[in-house]
Design a protein around this motif. Structure first.
Motif, PDB file in Angstrom:
ATOM      1  N   PRO A  84      32.566  31.053  44.442  1.00  0.00           N
ATOM      2  CA  PRO A  84      33.285  31.999  45.307  1.00  0.00           C
ATOM      3  C   PRO A  84      34.235  32.896  44.534  1.00  0.00           C
ATOM      4  CG  PRO A  84      33.262  29.818  46.289  1.00  0.00           C
ATOM      5  CD  PRO A  84      32.719  29.661  44.912  1.00  0.00           C
ATOM      6  N   LEU A  85      34.839  32.336  43.488  1.00  0.00           N
ATOM      7  CA  LEU A  85      35.750  33.135  42.677  1.00  0.00           C
ATOM      8  C   LEU A  85      35.001  34.277  41.989  1.00  0.00           C
ATOM      9  CD1 LEU A  85      38.699  33.263  41.710  1.00  0.00           C
ATOM     10  CD2 LEU A  85      38.029  31.872  39.760  1.00  0.00           C
ATOM     11  N   LEU A  86      33.857  33.970  41.397  1.00  0.00           N
ATOM     12  CA  LEU A  86      33.073  35.004  40.727  1.00  0.00           C
ATOM     13  C   LEU A  86      32.529  36.031  41.723  1.00  0.00           C
ATOM     14  CD1 LEU A  86      31.081  32.846  38.154  1.00  0.00           C
ATOM     15  CD2 LEU A  86      32.951  34.433  37.671  1.00  0.00           C
ATOM     16  N   LEU A  87      32.036  35.555  42.868  1.00  0.00           N
ATOM     17  CA  LEU A  87      31.489  36.476  43.856  1.00  0.00           C
ATOM     18  C   LEU A  87      32.569  37.400  44.405  1.00  0.00           C
ATOM     19  CD1 LEU A  87      29.033  34.151  45.809  1.00  0.00           C
ATOM     20  CD2 LEU A  87      28.462  35.989  44.237  1.00  0.00           C
ATOM     21  N   GLY A  88      33.756  36.855  44.670  1.00  0.00           N
ATOM     22  CA  GLY A  88      34.839  37.687  45.176  1.00  0.00           C
ATOM     23  C   GLY A  88      35.267  38.750  44.188  1.00  0.00           C
ATOM     24  N   TRP A  89      35.349  38.374  42.906  1.00  0.00           N
ATOM     25  CA  TRP A  89      35.788  39.328  41.892  1.00  0.00           C
ATOM     26  C   TRP A  89      34.687  40.317  41.528  1.00  0.00           C
ATOM     27  CZ3 TRP A  89      40.199  38.836  38.166  1.00  0.00           C
ATOM     28  CH2 TRP A  89      41.242  38.084  38.721  1.00  0.00           C
TER      29      TRP A  89
END
Length: 409
Positions: A84-89
């Motif tokens: 989720p962190l990578l997708l959000g950024w």
């Protein structure tokens, strides 16, 4: 009771405003639709589809095993939170919120961890910052890189404060169990996690892909509705706000409060006494960090059905906005010295970024500026992003060793 009456009164006022100003409402709706179709839809769809496929084929659990030490050390989050962190950024607000909500529903993060992850993954689309703001809005591509760097650095600073005041260890049950019961080498544990998750899902690739595309498009239609509604509300409320604030301030603050894309343009074309390029860039960074009520409502829609709350996210967004604006002003001069060293050819790509390729003229306000002809689009990048993500998906799938059949029994 009072809240219900307030919502009803606001709804009646909006209906009355639309009836009184149908042309203004239509133009604002068209502008919101333009932003959604040219920027949000092509920028988000590949990532939403990718996450659904990663979840269906168990790669999210494999990534969690691989990145667990790093995520625990840096953010005090389980390894599964890396996706989720990578997708959000990489994609934007909605992708991060959707992925965070999915982890919370599956019990892979605790409530406190999910709340922190929701705030940390709530980021503007990087292509929007680098391409649309830099080349299209400010007509200085290098400033898009500066604003993106400021937003990212201020997000890490905000995450540090958030972690400092929420330092109590709160490991999710599943993550703790996995950490204590896992055995064997790293690749064996990754393969075991992927295979177990894949067996639980059981869908074929065609079924998973169809479900992923259908779900992604449906979610983006909801996002488009939020954006169009916010654009219309901002345009219709502008005459009322101008009674309280000066005209220039009202045209900046209202879009910034409601919708970050139109708000970013309003800050980019902001004119007034004492408004320098540094102030304009800081305002753009702060607006992007705040994200707007529209993006916050989208995140609230994404976390529906979980115990995650929207109010803490709003507080973190405000803190992030303050950090971003202050950091942009602080780093402006050193950044300008660095940007002067970049090749001159970077400043010559502006015309290619615009759909009509015409010379840019400063409009009188943000609402006149956001049109289909003058707004850069992310559609040319969508196929490239989809191809890269597909290749990464295949590599990740092939790189994870398969567990022999005799080990499953």
């Amino acid at each position: 009771m009072a809240r219900t009456i307030l919502y009803a009164a606001i709804s009646i006022l909006l209906v009355a405003a639309i009836i009184r100003q149908p042309d203004e409402a239509f133009q604002a709706s068209l502008q919101g639709l333009t932003i959604w179709w040219n920027i949000v839809f092509p920028g988000l769809l590949p990532f939403l589809v990718l996450f659904e496929l990663i979840a269906a084929f168990g790669l999210i659990h494999g990534i969690g095993v691989l990145l667990r030490p790093l995520m625990r050390t840096l953010f005090k989050l389980p390894g599964e939170a890396a996706l989720p962190l990578l997708l959000g950024w990489m994609s934007g607000h909605q992708a991060g919120a959707e992925a965070t909500a999915a982890l919370r529903r599956d019990g892979l993060v605790s409530k406190r961890e999910g709340q922190r992850l929701l705030a940390l993954s709530h980021m503007p689309n990087p292509l929007f910052m680098l391409v649309v703001i830099g080349a299209g809005f400010l007509h200085r591509p290098e400033l898009g890189l500066f604003i993106a760097a400021v937003v990212w650095l201020s997000a890490l600073c905000t995450a540090g404060w958030n972690l400092l005041f929420n330092s109590r260890k709160d490991l999710s049950q599943n993550a703790s169990l996995a950490a204590t019961t896992a055995s064997g080498g790293l690749f064996d544990r990754i393969a075991d996690a992927i295979n177990k998750s894949r067996e639980r899902d059981g869908r074929s690739f065609g079924k998973a892909l169809g479900d992923a595309v259908s779900s992604g498009v449906q979610k983006l239609l909801v996002v488009g509705g939020f954006m169009i509604f916010a654009a219309v509300a901002a345009r219709l409320a502008l005459p009322l706000i101008q009674f309280v604030l000066p005209s220039g301030a009202a045209e900046l603050l209202l879009p910034a409060l409601l919708e970050s894309h139109i708000g970013a343009y309003a800050a980019a074309v902001w004119q007034g006494p004492g408004v320098s390029a540094a102030v304009s860039a800081a305002a753009v960074a702060a607006i992007l960090a705040w994200s707007g009520i529209s993006a916050l409502l989208q995140a609230g829609y994404a976390i529906t059905g979980t115990d995650l709350k929207l109010l803490p996210l709003i507080g973190v967004r405000l803190l992030h906005a303050v950090h971003a604006g202050a950091l942009a002003l602080l780093l402006w001069k050193p950044a300008q010295d660095i940007l002067t060293l970049l090749p001159d050819r970077l400043t010559g790509v502006t015309a290619a970024m615009l759909q009509n390729g015409t010379e840019w003229q400063r409009p009188s306000n943000a609402y006149e500026a956001v049109t289909a002809l003058g707004l850069p689009t992310l559609w040319p990048y969508t196929l490239t992003a989809a191809a890269v993500l597909a290749i990464l998906f295949i590599i990740m799938r092939l790189a994870a060793p398969r567990t022999p059949d005799w080990k499953k029994h």
